[in-house]
Design a protein around this motif. Structure first.
Motif, PDB file in Angstrom:
ATOM      1  N   GLY A  73       0.809  -1.214   0.000  1.00  0.00           N
ATOM      2  CA  GLY A  73       0.000   0.000   0.000  1.00  0.00           C
ATOM      3  C   GLY A  73       0.839   1.259   0.000  1.00  0.00           C
ATOM      4  N   MET A  74       2.071   1.170  -0.546  1.00  0.00           N
ATOM      5  CA  MET A  74       2.984   2.311  -0.564  1.00  0.00           C
ATOM      6  C   MET A  74       3.169   2.820  -1.991  1.00  0.00           C
ATOM      7  N   GLU A  75       3.392   4.113  -2.121  1.00  0.00           N
ATOM      8  CA  GLU A  75       3.757   4.689  -3.413  1.00  0.00           C
ATOM      9  C   GLU A  75       5.250   4.456  -3.632  1.00  0.00           C
ATOM     10  N   LEU A  76       5.616   4.068  -4.847  1.00  0.00           N
ATOM     11  CA  LEU A  76       7.021   3.884  -5.184  1.00  0.00           C
ATOM     12  C   LEU A  76       7.514   5.178  -5.814  1.00  0.00           C
ATOM     13  N   CYS A  77       8.041   6.066  -4.978  1.00  0.00           N
ATOM     14  CA  CYS A  77       8.428   7.393  -5.448  1.00  0.00           C
ATOM     15  C   CYS A  77       9.546   7.950  -4.564  1.00  0.00           C
ATOM     16  N   GLU A  78      10.023   9.138  -4.917  1.00  0.00           N
ATOM     17  CA  GLU A  78      11.128   9.768  -4.186  1.00  0.00           C
ATOM     18  C   GLU A  78      10.798   9.960  -2.703  1.00  0.00           C
ATOM     19  N   GLU A  79       9.542  10.328  -2.438  1.00  0.00           N
ATOM     20  CA  GLU A  79       9.158  10.621  -1.057  1.00  0.00           C
ATOM     21  C   GLU A  79       9.200   9.393  -0.159  1.00  0.00           C
ATOM     22  N   THR A  80       9.040   8.200  -0.735  1.00  0.00           N
ATOM     23  CA  THR A  80       9.034   6.978   0.081  1.00  0.00           C
ATOM     24  C   THR A  80      10.362   6.218  -0.007  1.00  0.00           C
ATOM     25  N   TYR A  81      11.402   6.889  -0.503  1.00  0.00           N
ATOM     26  CA  TYR A  81      12.703   6.230  -0.662  1.00  0.00           C
ATOM     27  C   TYR A  81      13.181   5.602   0.647  1.00  0.00           C
ATOM     28  N   LYS A  82      13.087   6.362   1.736  1.00  0.00           N
ATOM     29  CA  LYS A  82      13.580   5.855   3.020  1.00  0.00           C
ATOM     30  C   LYS A  82      12.779   4.649   3.492  1.00  0.00           C
ATOM     31  N   GLY A  83      11.473   4.653   3.240  1.00  0.00           N
ATOM     32  CA  GLY A  83      10.654   3.514   3.624  1.00  0.00           C
ATOM     33  C   GLY A  83      11.031   2.260   2.863  1.00  0.00           C
ATOM     34  N   PHE A  84      11.299   2.411   1.575  1.00  0.00           N
ATOM     35  CA  PHE A  84      11.691   1.258   0.761  1.00  0.00           C
ATOM     36  C   PHE A  84      13.118   0.812   1.018  1.00  0.00           C
ATOM     37  N   LEU A  85      13.904   1.677   1.653  1.00  0.00           N
ATOM     38  CA  LEU A  85      15.276   1.297   1.976  1.00  0.00           C
ATOM     39  C   LEU A  85      15.297   0.128   2.968  1.00  0.00           C
ATOM     40  N   ILE A  86      14.297   0.054   3.818  1.00  0.00           N
ATOM     41  CA  ILE A  86      14.245  -1.029   4.814  1.00  0.00           C
ATOM     42  C   ILE A  86      14.132  -2.402   4.144  1.00  0.00           C
ATOM     43  N   PRO A  87      13.105  -2.659   3.306  1.00  0.00           N
ATOM     44  CA  PRO A  87      13.043  -3.972   2.657  1.00  0.00           C
ATOM     45  C   PRO A  87      14.191  -4.212   1.679  1.00  0.00           C
ATOM     46  N   ARG A  88      14.651  -3.165   1.012  1.00  0.00           N
ATOM     47  CA  ARG A  88      15.768  -3.353   0.080  1.00  0.00           C
ATOM     48  C   ARG A  88      17.023  -3.815   0.816  1.00  0.00           C
ATOM     49  N   MET A  89      17.323  -3.160   1.923  1.00  0.00           N
ATOM     50  CA  MET A  89      18.527  -3.540   2.652  1.00  0.00           C
ATOM     51  C   MET A  89      18.374  -4.911   3.290  1.00  0.00           C
ATOM     52  N   LYS A  90      17.157  -5.295   3.633  1.00  0.00           N
ATOM     53  CA  LYS A  90      16.971  -6.648   4.164  1.00  0.00           C
ATOM     54  C   LYS A  90      17.339  -7.682   3.099  1.00  0.00           C
ATOM     55  N   MET A  91      16.997  -7.402   1.828  1.00  0.00           N
ATOM     56  CA  MET A  91      17.378  -8.315   0.746  1.00  0.00           C
ATOM     57  C   MET A  91      18.902  -8.434   0.661  1.00  0.00           C
ATOM     58  N   VAL A  92      19.598  -7.308   0.774  1.00  0.00           N
ATOM     59  CA  VAL A  92      21.070  -7.329   0.719  1.00  0.00           C
ATOM     60  C   VAL A  92      21.628  -8.150   1.879  1.00  0.00           C
ATOM     61  N   PHE A  93      21.149  -7.884   3.074  1.00  0.00           N
ATOM     62  CA  PHE A  93      21.701  -8.550   4.263  1.00  0.00           C
ATOM     63  C   PHE A  93      21.417 -10.049   4.259  1.00  0.00           C
ATOM     64  N   VAL A  94      20.174 -10.418   3.907  1.00  0.00           N
ATOM     65  CA  VAL A  94      19.829 -11.843   3.878  1.00  0.00           C
ATOM     66  C   VAL A  94      20.608 -12.549   2.772  1.00  0.00           C
ATOM     67  N   ALA A  95      20.678 -11.938   1.599  1.00  0.00           N
ATOM     68  CA  ALA A  95      21.414 -12.553   0.488  1.00  0.00           C
ATOM     69  C   ALA A  95      22.872 -12.772   0.858  1.00  0.00           C
ATOM     70  N   ARG A  96      23.493 -11.779   1.426  1.00  0.00           N
ATOM     71  CA  ARG A  96      24.915 -11.902   1.755  1.00  0.00           C
ATOM     72  C   ARG A  96      25.148 -12.851   2.925  1.00  0.00           C
ATOM     73  N   ALA A  97      24.201 -12.901   3.845  1.00  0.00           N
ATOM     74  CA  ALA A  97      24.347 -13.826   4.973  1.00  0.00           C
ATOM     75  C   ALA A  97      24.360 -15.273   4.506  1.00  0.00           C
ATOM     76  N   TYR A  98      23.631 -15.551   3.417  1.00  0.00           N
ATOM     77  CA  TYR A  98      23.532 -16.921   2.915  1.00  0.00           C
ATOM     78  C   TYR A  98      24.234 -17.098   1.565  1.00  0.00           C
ATOM     79  N   ASN A  99      25.164 -16.193   1.269  1.00  0.00           N
ATOM     80  CA  ASN A  99      26.028 -16.295   0.081  1.00  0.00           C
ATOM     81  C   ASN A  99      25.258 -16.356  -1.236  1.00  0.00           C
ATOM     82  N   LYS A 100      24.261 -15.478  -1.364  1.00  0.00           N
ATOM     83  CA  LYS A 100      23.502 -15.348  -2.604  1.00  0.00           C
ATOM     84  C   LYS A 100      23.742 -13.960  -3.194  1.00  0.00           C
ATOM     85  N   LEU A 101      23.406 -13.809  -4.469  1.00  0.00           N
ATOM     86  CA  LEU A 101      23.563 -12.509  -5.118  1.00  0.00           C
ATOM     87  C   LEU A 101      22.414 -11.579  -4.742  1.00  0.00           C
ATOM     88  N   PRO A 102      22.709 -10.396  -4.178  1.00  0.00           N
ATOM     89  CA  PRO A 102      21.659  -9.405  -3.969  1.00  0.00           C
ATOM     90  C   PRO A 102      21.500  -8.575  -5.245  1.00  0.00           C
TER      91      PRO A 102
END
Length: 315
Positions: A166-195
């Motif tokens: 239920g979020m807009e994908l735009c400049e104003e919500t960049y910080k909100g989307f940073l949370i799920p994006r960084m979770k993808m990076v952290f989980v991928a790297r924790a289990y040796n996958k490509l983020p």
């Protein structure tokens, strides 16, 4: 060696598998991976006829040295036959959209093992790219990433995820989307996958400055590649997800200085007014190793394209 260290997939070019004028030139695009799409870009009325051509398309597209991946449909009525029609010796992987559970991937893993055996393909050759596009999948991502040894990449499907959240994908919500994006990076790297992913939407393909900005920002945040939907974005992604000349030059200085220091009994040194220790040395080696692998892969792709075209390429 794990996926984050040896797989080079800076650009993953997605194209509708039913549009021949796109797929016929796919091998010349220099994408690290070509995704033949059976999902969102193919109308339902075309899905059954398109999947019947997928092995032929895979063999054709693979001639340029790129990885070939098929994006399948996630629904039960389409998924199994998509996979059965796709599996062939030239296929490198499946792109699995809207992953929400461990059971989904275990079922796919078992089916792939059966098909590899039946079609005399080495066991485990066909990898899985996981895409998280719902809140349900996001909340289970760490369980999901461990569900199959075939998984080699993890992506947040930002457009569908924004809809489900239920979020807009735009400049104003960049910080909100940073949370799920960084979770993808952290989980991928924790289990040796490509983020894999952009700091923005792949839908903005016409604005090359925005694509470059979002790709460069994604690389700084730990992503190692991203998808695109237009060939003109391929070289932008290849460049932005490669170590820069400055990174390479500095890394070589770090390696040389640190190894000289170790030979003289020192593990903490100074370079350009910065302290250098083991962490910097390991990072520098990773950058040089990635650069070397990229050069090798680029040469492989170029030679493959030249073989198809019958002579040196003018680019």
């Amino acid at each position: 060696m794990n996926a984050t260290e040896h797989v080079i997939r800076r650009s993953r070019l997605i194209m509708p598998a039913h549009v021949r004028r796109f797929t016929s030139k796919a091998h010349l695009r220099n994408a690290d991976a070509i995704v033949l799409d059976l999902e969102d870009s193919v109308p339902f009325s075309e899905k059954h006829s398109t999947r019947k051509l997928i092995q032929e398309l895979t063999a054709d597209v693979s001639k340029g040295g790129s990885e070939v991946i098929v994006r399948v449909n996630h629904t039960k009525e389409l998924l199994r036959e998509d996979i059965e029609y796709s599996v062939c010796p030239e296929l490198d992987g499946l792109y699995i959209p809207k992953v929400e559970s461990v059971d989904q991937l275990k079922h796919i893993d078992e089916l792939l093992s059966e098909l590899e055996k039946e079609r005399k393909i080495p066991h485990g050759q066909i990898k899985l790219g996981v895409t998280i596009e719902t809140i349900k999948g996001y909340l289970k991502v760490e369980e999901i990433i461990q569900s199959s040894d075939r998984i080699d990449s993890l992506t947040l499907g930002a457009e569908d995820f924004s809809l489900d959240a239920g979020m807009e994908l735009c400049e104003e919500t960049y910080k909100g989307f940073l949370i799920p994006r960084m979770k993808m990076v952290f989980v991928a790297r924790a289990y040796n996958k490509l983020p894999l992913g952009l700091m923005g939407s792949i839908a903005n393909y016409n604005d090359e400055k925005i694509v470059e900005r979002n790709a460069a920002l994604a690389y700084k945040h730990g992503f190692l590649g991203a998808s695109c939907i237009h060939p003109k974005n391929v070289e932008i992604l290849n460049r932005c997800f490669s170590p820069s000349i400055e990174e390479i030059t500095f890394s070589r200085k770090v390696i040389s200085l640190f190894e000289d220091g170790l030979a003289n009994g020192k593990a903490s040194l100074q370079l350009d007014d910065k302290m250098i220790d083991y962490a910097h040395y390991r990072k520098a080696n990773k950058i040089i190793d990635r650069h070397t692998r990229i050069v090798e892969f680029e040469n492989k792709k170029r030679l493959a394209r030249e073989l198809v075209e019958g002579g040196p390429l003018i680019e």
